[in-house]
Write an enzyme that holds these catalytic residues in place. Structure first.
Site, PDB file in Angstrom:
ATOM      1  N   ALA A  10       0.816  -1.217   0.000  1.00 25.74           N
ATOM      2  CA  ALA A  10       0.000   0.000   0.000  1.00 25.74           C
ATOM      3  C   ALA A  10       0.850   1.267   0.000  1.00 25.74           C
ATOM      4  O   ALA A  10       0.324   2.368  -0.127  1.00 25.74           O
ATOM      5  CB  ALA A  10      -0.933   0.001   1.216  1.00 25.74           C
ATOM      6  N   CYS A  11       2.162   1.123   0.119  1.00 30.02           N
ATOM      7  CA  CYS A  11       3.079   2.264   0.222  1.00 30.02           C
ATOM      8  C   CYS A  11       3.780   2.503  -1.111  1.00 30.02           C
ATOM      9  O   CYS A  11       4.464   1.614  -1.635  1.00 30.02           O
ATOM     10  CB  CYS A  11       4.107   1.976   1.313  1.00 30.02           C
ATOM     11  SG  CYS A  11       5.466   3.155   1.398  1.00 30.02           S
TER      12      CYS A  11
END
Length: 140
Positions: A10-11
């Protein structure tokens, strides 16, 4: 060459770092550390190998950092490590472990310092920022 990335899909920084490793022709071991956190010994070893303090390896943004009172300078490294293991989101990312060194890859191009110079052509981050030129040489 064995390379391991402690990754959060998600980063964006973590995704860019993973893409740069693959651009070097390396398929790393990908550890999604939120699902499979490192052991205490692994975490301590990564932090030490990267030349960081525990406090430098802790993530504040988007975590329970403030509500757990981890900004209090009297909190010991042991307490910070306990919190990081209980709440893996507190582990800053991405950590990359490679034969040429261990780094917390923020910004993502820090990973280039510990990879062989085997990059395949140009590379740009997700946001379009160019990192490698057409010859695979570092721009930034």
């Amino acid at each position: 060459m064995t390379v391991t990335i402690y990754h959060n899909p998600a980063c964006g920084t973590s995704r860019n770092t993973l893409a740069m490793i693959r651009n070097a022709g390396i398929e790393p071991t990908v550890v999604e550390y939120l699902k499979n956190p490192p052991s205490r010994a692994e975490l301590e070893a990564m932090i030490a190998a990267a030349g960081l303090t525990v406090r430098q390896a802790i993530r504040e943004k988007g975590t329970p950092f403030a509500e757990l009172g981890l900004g209090d300078p009297s909190r010991s490294d042991e307490e910070l490590l306990d919190a990081m293991l209980e709440h893996p989101i507190l582990i800053n990312r991405p950590f990359v472990v490679a034969p040429l060194g261990t780094r917390l890859c923020r910004p993502s191009e820090v990973v280039l310092d510990i990879l062989p110079d085997t990059h395949k052509g140009p590379f740009s981050k997700e946001d379009g920022e160019a990192v490698l030129d057409a010859g695979g040489k570092r721009i930034v």
